[in-house]
Write an enzyme that holds these catalytic residues in place. Sequence first.
Site, PDB file in Angstrom:
ATOM      1  N   LYS A  10       0.855  -1.196   0.000  1.00 17.80           N
ATOM      2  CA  LYS A  10       0.000   0.000   0.000  1.00 17.80           C
ATOM      3  C   LYS A  10       0.886   1.240   0.000  1.00 17.80           C
ATOM      4  CE  LYS A  10       0.784   1.390   4.452  1.00 17.80           C
ATOM      5  NZ  LYS A  10       1.558   2.579   4.776  1.00 17.80           N
ATOM      6  N   ASP A 137      -2.944  -1.005   9.976  1.00 18.78           N
ATOM      7  CA  ASP A 137      -3.043  -1.010   8.512  1.00 18.78           C
ATOM      8  C   ASP A 137      -3.676  -2.289   7.965  1.00 18.78           C
ATOM      9  OD1 ASP A 137      -1.900   1.470   8.162  1.00 18.78           O
ATOM     10  OD2 ASP A 137       0.133   0.704   7.856  1.00 18.78           O
TER      11      ASP A 137
HETATM   12  O1  C5P Z   1      -1.167  -0.688  14.839  1.00 21.04           O
HETATM   13  P1  C5P Z   1       0.288  -0.964  14.719  1.00 21.04           P
HETATM   14  O2  C5P Z   1       0.724  -2.125  15.567  1.00 21.04           O
HETATM   15  O3  C5P Z   1       0.752  -1.115  13.308  1.00 21.04           O
HETATM   16  O4  C5P Z   1       1.023   0.313  15.280  1.00 21.04           O
HETATM   17  C1  C5P Z   1       2.378   0.340  15.641  1.00 21.04           C
HETATM   18  C2  C5P Z   1       2.613   1.522  16.563  1.00 21.04           C
HETATM   19  O5  C5P Z   1       2.427   2.754  15.853  1.00 21.04           O
HETATM   20  C3  C5P Z   1       1.645   1.613  17.718  1.00 21.04           C
HETATM   21  O6  C5P Z   1       2.100   0.872  18.814  1.00 21.04           O
HETATM   22  C4  C5P Z   1       1.628   3.092  18.026  1.00 21.04           C
HETATM   23  O7  C5P Z   1       2.760   3.465  18.753  1.00 21.04           O
HETATM   24  C5  C5P Z   1       1.778   3.701  16.637  1.00 21.04           C
HETATM   25  N1  C5P Z   1       0.477   4.067  16.014  1.00 21.04           N
HETATM   26  C6  C5P Z   1      -0.231   5.151  16.501  1.00 21.04           C
HETATM   27  N2  C5P Z   1      -1.427   5.504  15.912  1.00 21.04           N
HETATM   28  C7  C5P Z   1      -1.882   4.833  14.827  1.00 21.04           C
HETATM   29  C8  C5P Z   1      -1.167   3.726  14.326  1.00 21.04           C
HETATM   30  C9  C5P Z   1       0.015   3.376  14.931  1.00 21.04           C
HETATM   31  O8  C5P Z   1       0.177   5.805  17.480  1.00 21.04           O
HETATM   32  N3  C5P Z   1      -3.027   5.221  14.238  1.00 21.04           N
END
Ligand code: C5P
Length: 288
Positions: A10, A137
């Site tokens: 993406k 994502d």
């Molecule tokens: O959701 P994911 O595990 O991919 O996110 C990784 C990190 O990125 C989260 O632990 C957080 O610190 C940050 N994040 C965030 N807000 C989002 C997506 C990710 O703060 N919308």
Amino acid sequence: MEFTIKAFAKINVSLDVLSKMANGYHEIRSVMQSVDLCDEITLKLRSERGIRIETNLRYLPNDRRNLAFRAAELFFSETGLIDRGADIRIKKRIPVCAGLGGGSSDAAAVLRALNIMTEAGMDLQTLEKMGERLGSDVPFCVAGGTALAAGRGEILLDLPPLPDCRVLICKPGFSCSTPELFEKTDKKPPLRHPDTDGITEALRAGLIKDIAQRMYNVFEEALPRQAGAVSEIKSAMSDAGALGTVMSGTGPAVFGLFDDPAGAALAYERLNKIYRDCFSVIPVRKHL
Ligand code: C5P
């Protein structure tokens, strides 16, 4: 029987961070698009418990640290198929830790594939809900295409597809920490925000130039000092005729949109001499 599925990368045509939410995640607004750079995942069901992952990259984990592993585990527990297992072979082509959603897309593809292979009959919304538990994502990657992602990324609104164009992706050699970049936006809120509504209008009107000119990612303001390569790549793409250039996700991959394939080819030729990870791709439509 084996089943092979593509997991598309993406790109974030725009990426805005609005606020920090009570759950610790950040509220984002992003126009997301799938492109035909893909990993290939081959799965085989087993009639006993256990998930085995094999990849063509030795440094990738093949246990619970791999999101595809957790996706399979979650699928079997959610569908009550607790005595099933799977062998999963992942052929990686999407660069890892690049901002191109490779790990998320692999996990989403595992959910889609297992849904078909086990005839579990989960609908798209249910698979996206499962994806939400794996990463921000993952819900988008379940069906891909073109969407406006809100909330932490799990609230999706379908948008018209990106008009025909060439997408040139190039990844510099350094890596970015996603949590760190999000934290930086708390300390220093973005100076500029993308014109997300302008992009969605331009998508509806099918105007690639108007989309490309509005591309913006707030994380470009939060990059560390060694990130000069991001602007160098953007300049090289613009010099070769890109209509617009921007970093994808939390980077460091950069992409440019070209209406002229010759321009994309020229940028590829110049950049590939310096950067190994260069890909000339096209947008992909929603696939579920
Ligand atoms: O959701 P994911 O595990 O991919 O996110 C990784 C990190 O990125 C989260 O632990 C957080 O610190 C940050 N994040 C965030 N807000 C989002 C997506 C990710 O703060 N919308």
